[in-house]
Design an enzyme around this catalytic site. Structure first.
Site, PDB file in Angstrom:
ATOM      1  N   CYS A 267     -16.729   3.574 -22.759  1.00 42.35           N
ATOM      2  CA  CYS A 267     -15.836   3.342 -23.894  1.00 42.35           C
ATOM      3  C   CYS A 267     -16.284   2.093 -24.657  1.00 42.35           C
ATOM      4  O   CYS A 267     -17.255   2.153 -25.395  1.00 42.35           O
ATOM      5  CB  CYS A 267     -14.393   3.267 -23.402  1.00 42.35           C
ATOM      6  SG  CYS A 267     -13.216   3.678 -24.700  1.00 42.35           S
ATOM      7  N   LEU A 268     -15.643   0.937 -24.437  1.00 39.71           N
ATOM      8  CA  LEU A 268     -16.113  -0.283 -25.089  1.00 39.71           C
ATOM      9  C   LEU A 268     -17.588  -0.517 -24.737  1.00 39.71           C
ATOM     10  O   LEU A 268     -18.370  -0.995 -25.575  1.00 39.71           O
ATOM     11  CB  LEU A 268     -15.268  -1.478 -24.629  1.00 39.71           C
ATOM     12  CG  LEU A 268     -15.692  -2.831 -25.178  1.00 39.71           C
ATOM     13  CD1 LEU A 268     -15.507  -2.887 -26.687  1.00 39.71           C
ATOM     14  CD2 LEU A 268     -14.903  -3.955 -24.512  1.00 39.71           C
ATOM     15  N   GLY A 269     -17.978  -0.167 -23.525  1.00 36.17           N
ATOM     16  CA  GLY A 269     -19.366  -0.358 -23.078  1.00 36.17           C
ATOM     17  C   GLY A 269     -20.355   0.466 -23.889  1.00 36.17           C
ATOM     18  O   GLY A 269     -21.508   0.061 -24.087  1.00 36.17           O
TER      19      GLY A 269
ATOM     20  N   GLY B  20       0.816  -1.211   0.000  1.00 39.02           N
ATOM     21  CA  GLY B  20       0.000   0.000   0.000  1.00 39.02           C
ATOM     22  C   GLY B  20       0.846   1.256   0.000  1.00 39.02           C
ATOM     23  O   GLY B  20       0.479   2.278   0.600  1.00 39.02           O
TER      24      GLY B  20
ATOM     25  N   HIS C 165     -13.754   8.170 -20.455  1.00 38.03           N
ATOM     26  CA  HIS C 165     -13.596   7.432 -19.186  1.00 38.03           C
ATOM     27  C   HIS C 165     -13.810   8.358 -17.984  1.00 38.03           C
ATOM     28  O   HIS C 165     -12.830   8.891 -17.448  1.00 38.03           O
ATOM     29  CB  HIS C 165     -12.192   6.832 -19.110  1.00 38.03           C
ATOM     30  CG  HIS C 165     -11.972   5.703 -20.060  1.00 38.03           C
ATOM     31  ND1 HIS C 165     -12.230   4.395 -19.723  1.00 38.03           N
ATOM     32  CD2 HIS C 165     -11.553   5.688 -21.339  1.00 38.03           C
ATOM     33  CE1 HIS C 165     -11.963   3.615 -20.756  1.00 38.03           C
ATOM     34  NE2 HIS C 165     -11.550   4.371 -21.756  1.00 38.03           N
TER      35      HIS C 165
ATOM     36  N   GLU D 196       7.287   8.694  -5.284  1.00 37.49           N
ATOM     37  CA  GLU D 196       7.117   7.287  -4.896  1.00 37.49           C
ATOM     38  C   GLU D 196       8.012   6.416  -5.772  1.00 37.49           C
ATOM     39  O   GLU D 196       7.950   6.495  -7.004  1.00 37.49           O
ATOM     40  CB  GLU D 196       5.648   6.867  -5.065  1.00 37.49           C
ATOM     41  CG  GLU D 196       5.433   5.421  -4.655  1.00 37.49           C
ATOM     42  CD  GLU D 196       4.032   4.887  -4.987  1.00 37.49           C
ATOM     43  OE1 GLU D 196       3.139   5.693  -5.310  1.00 37.49           O
ATOM     44  OE2 GLU D 196       3.867   3.661  -4.943  1.00 37.49           O
TER      45      GLU D 196
ATOM     46  N   GLU E  99     -14.378   7.623 -15.021  1.00 39.36           N
ATOM     47  CA  GLU E  99     -13.863   7.060 -13.759  1.00 39.36           C
ATOM     48  C   GLU E  99     -12.548   7.693 -13.325  1.00 39.36           C
ATOM     49  O   GLU E  99     -12.233   7.722 -12.135  1.00 39.36           O
ATOM     50  CB  GLU E  99     -13.712   5.533 -13.867  1.00 39.36           C
ATOM     51  CG  GLU E  99     -12.611   5.007 -14.787  1.00 39.36           C
ATOM     52  CD  GLU E  99     -13.041   4.816 -16.238  1.00 39.36           C
ATOM     53  OE1 GLU E  99     -13.975   5.518 -16.673  1.00 39.36           O
ATOM     54  OE2 GLU E  99     -12.430   3.995 -16.953  1.00 39.36           O
TER      55      GLU E  99
ATOM     56  N   ASP F 103      15.595  -4.848  -4.782  1.00 44.28           N
ATOM     57  CA  ASP F 103      15.426  -5.221  -6.187  1.00 44.28           C
ATOM     58  C   ASP F 103      16.558  -4.590  -6.999  1.00 44.28           C
ATOM     59  O   ASP F 103      16.910  -3.428  -6.781  1.00 44.28           O
ATOM     60  CB  ASP F 103      14.130  -4.632  -6.779  1.00 44.28           C
ATOM     61  CG  ASP F 103      12.887  -5.228  -6.165  1.00 44.28           C
ATOM     62  OD1 ASP F 103      13.008  -6.243  -5.462  1.00 44.28           O
ATOM     63  OD2 ASP F 103      11.797  -4.667  -6.396  1.00 44.28           O
ATOM     64  N   ILE F 104      17.077  -5.346  -7.953  1.00 43.53           N
ATOM     65  CA  ILE F 104      18.123  -4.801  -8.825  1.00 43.53           C
ATOM     66  C   ILE F 104      17.584  -3.598  -9.598  1.00 43.53           C
ATOM     67  O   ILE F 104      18.237  -2.579  -9.749  1.00 43.53           O
ATOM     68  CB  ILE F 104      18.598  -5.894  -9.805  1.00 43.53           C
ATOM     69  CG1 ILE F 104      19.362  -6.969  -9.035  1.00 43.53           C
ATOM     70  CG2 ILE F 104      19.468  -5.299 -10.919  1.00 43.53           C
ATOM     71  CD1 ILE F 104      19.727  -8.186  -9.854  1.00 43.53           C
TER      72      ILE F 104
ATOM     73  N   GLY G 260     -12.356  -1.949 -22.707  1.00 44.47           N
ATOM     74  CA  GLY G 260     -11.620  -3.172 -22.992  1.00 44.47           C
ATOM     75  C   GLY G 260     -11.226  -3.257 -24.450  1.00 44.47           C
ATOM     76  O   GLY G 260     -11.651  -2.432 -25.274  1.00 44.47           O
TER      77      GLY G 260
HETATM   78  N1  GLN Z   1     -11.321  -1.289 -27.945  1.00 44.68           N
HETATM   79  C1  GLN Z   1     -12.094  -0.123 -28.077  1.00 44.68           C
HETATM   80  C2  GLN Z   1     -11.374   0.942 -28.878  1.00 44.68           C
HETATM   81  O1  GLN Z   1     -10.188   0.883 -29.054  1.00 44.68           O
HETATM   82  C3  GLN Z   1     -12.491   0.436 -26.719  1.00 44.68           C
HETATM   83  C4  GLN Z   1     -11.332   0.960 -25.937  1.00 44.68           C
HETATM   84  C5  GLN Z   1     -11.648   1.144 -24.483  1.00 44.68           C
HETATM   85  O2  GLN Z   1     -12.653   0.658 -23.976  1.00 44.68           O
HETATM   86  N2  GLN Z   1     -10.773   1.832 -23.751  1.00 44.68           N
HETATM   87  O3  GLN Z   1     -12.004   1.859 -29.335  1.00 44.68           O
END
Ligand code: GLN
Length: 545
Positions: free
Chosen positions: A387-389, A16, A513, A142, A515, A149-150, A360
């Site tokens: 995005c992909l959603g 953490g 995004h 940080e 988030e 670690d090397i 994704g």
């Molecule tokens: N794969 C999709 C694209 O490249 C969505 C990318 C993502 O969800 N960040 O547009």
């Protein structure tokens, strides 16, 4: 003079360190200091953009489009430190820069070496952050990896040199270690002793120790650690297991006077600590009543870190709505064949109150996400596509409303007759993978009467992007005529940034995004609105708070 704080870790990874560094940042900000956060990553990748989410968790994106380590997400959630490409450095970047300079002949025939050339490059980047703005008071650096670690040696060596050059009032070392409990609950200090010894061998005497332990360290244990490590007893702190939330850690450190000790060591006059945003956040946390269940339908389900910012944003929005958010994680590839959405998300799966399909890449699991979207649309379950959603929402509409069975993204089927999602024009000739997507913050203009405008309370939206494909403009007419709402666009109208379902309590897909900008003290507006809708569904299903 600017102050530097180096945060390193020992014994184990995953203690953490990022949260500890961020919490310290939050406390110094609460004391009125202007803080900058920087992460040094010892890996050779130039950035995190090309790493699998399974290997390394999510890729965090900054406003200026850097694809960085997920620790930057922690910095963003805990502090106000502006984050940019300069906030994250990797061994790969440092070597690349030094080798480029060597090829340009900038070293004038000298032999180019780890010390001083690699360490100089690291130092100049850290100092660059300190100087970029005259108002910066403290830079918290940080250092990734574990001492010993090397790979992290050049970063620790750069830290040693800077501590020496700045003097120990202006540059200090905060070291995070583990104090495990063995059978019977006895706390063991030996790993900490060895870890500090490893730091001393690097020429760095830690000024402050933060000990990860199951419980608060007792006075005798702290004294023992102090004796063996040359660290003062009042500078040994406990980061004990909390059963509330990581966002309580700034308050837990404050109660132990971490900020006071750091300020004293750095010769900064003590000022009043304004922790009220953190205190009121914890009040909201404690006043949560009832549970909304959110189905996450994605492809990287085994590793929590793969969708880290999404999960954190849901948690923030839960606090914002004073309700607990329970995650029901569904691997979308399971929905492709054996598992039906009713079983996974409906009565058989705990009856979720909302579904989120996160970002994704790649074909695996897409048809499962499309099934989940259809299920949410038809059953009027709140749906949030990121995005992909959002792209999945468009594919689903193409297939099930417009009746084009082969509607798809050209990412998944290059030969489809209905590529409702297609490559961004600017991407057509791009061959390299690293840092070549549409990346970073840009302005979105949302339409009147849309959910998204209501959620943000404004038609002007700034969010970050990371994608190669987009809503295909040649389908705008078909999509809008059949009822899909195109609710937001780039300022020139060229790209669709948001789709919304008609006659649905909450069906919103965004190409960006949100988030990444959500904070525990102020949830992202879209997440806040989505959880509000899920809460409404929970209440209308007769579940009580
Ligand atoms: N794969 C999709 C694209 O490249 C969505 C990318 C993502 O969800 N960040 O547009």
């Amino acid at each position: 003079m600017d102050k530097l704080i180096f945060v390193s870790g020992g014994v184990l990874s995953g203690l953490g360190k990022g949260v500890a560094a961020s919490s310290l940042g939050a406390l110094l900000e609460a004391r009125g200091l202007n803080v900058r956060m920087v992460k040094c990553d010892p890996y050779i990748n130039v950035d995190a953009g090309t790493m699998s989410p399974y290997q390394h968790g999510e890729v965090y994106v900054t406003d200026d489009g850097a694809e960085t380590d997920l620790d930057l997400g922690n910095y963003a959630r805990f502090t106000r430190s502006p984050l940019s490409r300069a906030s994250s450095m990797t061994t790969g970047q440092i070597y690349k820069e030094v080798i480029n300079k060597e090829r340009e002949g900038r070293f004038l025939g000298r032999c180019v070496q780890v010390i001083p050339h690699i360490t100089d490059e690291i130092k100049s980047r850290i100092q660059g952050i300190a100087r970029e703005d005259a108002d910066v008071d403290v830079v918290i650096v940080e250092i990734g990896g574990t001492v010993g670690d090397i790979e992290s040696i050049p970063f620790l060596e750069a830290a040693r040199q800077l501590i020496h050059e700045y003097g120990r009032v202006n540059a200090i070392s905060v070291h995070l270690t583990l104090v495990p409990a063995v059978a019977g609950g006895e706390l063991k200090t030996k790993p900490t002793q060895h870890s500090v010894k490893a730091m001393q061998e690097m020429g760095i005497q830690p000024d402050i120790l933060i000990c990860r332990a199951p419980v608060m360290l007792d006075e005798a244990t702290r004294r023992k650690i102090a004796l063996f490590t040359n660290v003062e007893c009042d500078s040994v702190f406990s980061s004990y297991d909390v059963n509330t939330t990581i966002y309580e850690i700034p308050l837990i450190f404050h109660a132990q006077k971490l900020d006071q000790v750091v300020l004293k060591k750095m010769g900064v006059e003590s000022r009043h600590a304004n922790l009220s945003p953190w205190v009121s956040m914890m009040e909201k946390f404690r006043s949560r009543r009832g549970k909304v269940r959110i189905g996450i339908v994605g492809k990287y389900m085994e590793l929590h870190d793969a969708y880290k910012s999404v999960y954190e944003a849901l948690f923030h929005a839960g606090m914002g709505n004073e309700v607990e958010v329970e995650l029901v994680k569904v691997d979308s590839s399971r929905l492709e064949d054996a598992l039906e959405p009713d079983a996974a998300l409906g009565a058989g799966g705990g009856a979720v109150h909302g579904i989120l399909v996160p970002g994704g890449f790649g074909q695996r699991g897409i048809n499962g996400m499309v099934k989940a979207a259809a299920w949410a649309r038809l059953n009027k379950v709140p749906y949030f596509g990121i995005c992909l959603g959002m792209q999945v929402m468009v594919i689903e509409w193409g297939r099930n409303v417009l009746g084009w069975e082969d509607a798809d993204s050209s990412e998944f089927d290059e030969d489809t007759r209905h590529p409702v999602i297609s490559l961004l024009a600017e991407q057509v000739n791009v061959k390299d993978y690293g840092g070549t997507m549409r990346l970073g913050a840009s302005r979105t203009v949302a339409g009147e009467g849309s959910r998204i405008t209501a959620a943000y309370g404004s038609a002007e939206i700034w969010e970050r992007h990371r994608h190669r494909y987009e809503f295909s403009n040649k389908y705008r007419d078909d999509m809008t005529k059949s009822g899909l709402k195109l609710a937001a666009f780039t300022p020139d109208g060229g790209l669709v940034e948001c789709t919304e379902w008609p006659d649905h309590p909450w069906g919103v897909g965004v190409q960006f995004h949100p988030e990444f900008k959500s904070k525990p003290t102020l949830a992202s507006p879209l997440f806040q609105d989505f959880i509000a809708a899920a809460k409404e569904r929970m209440l209308s299903a007769g579940e009580t708070l």
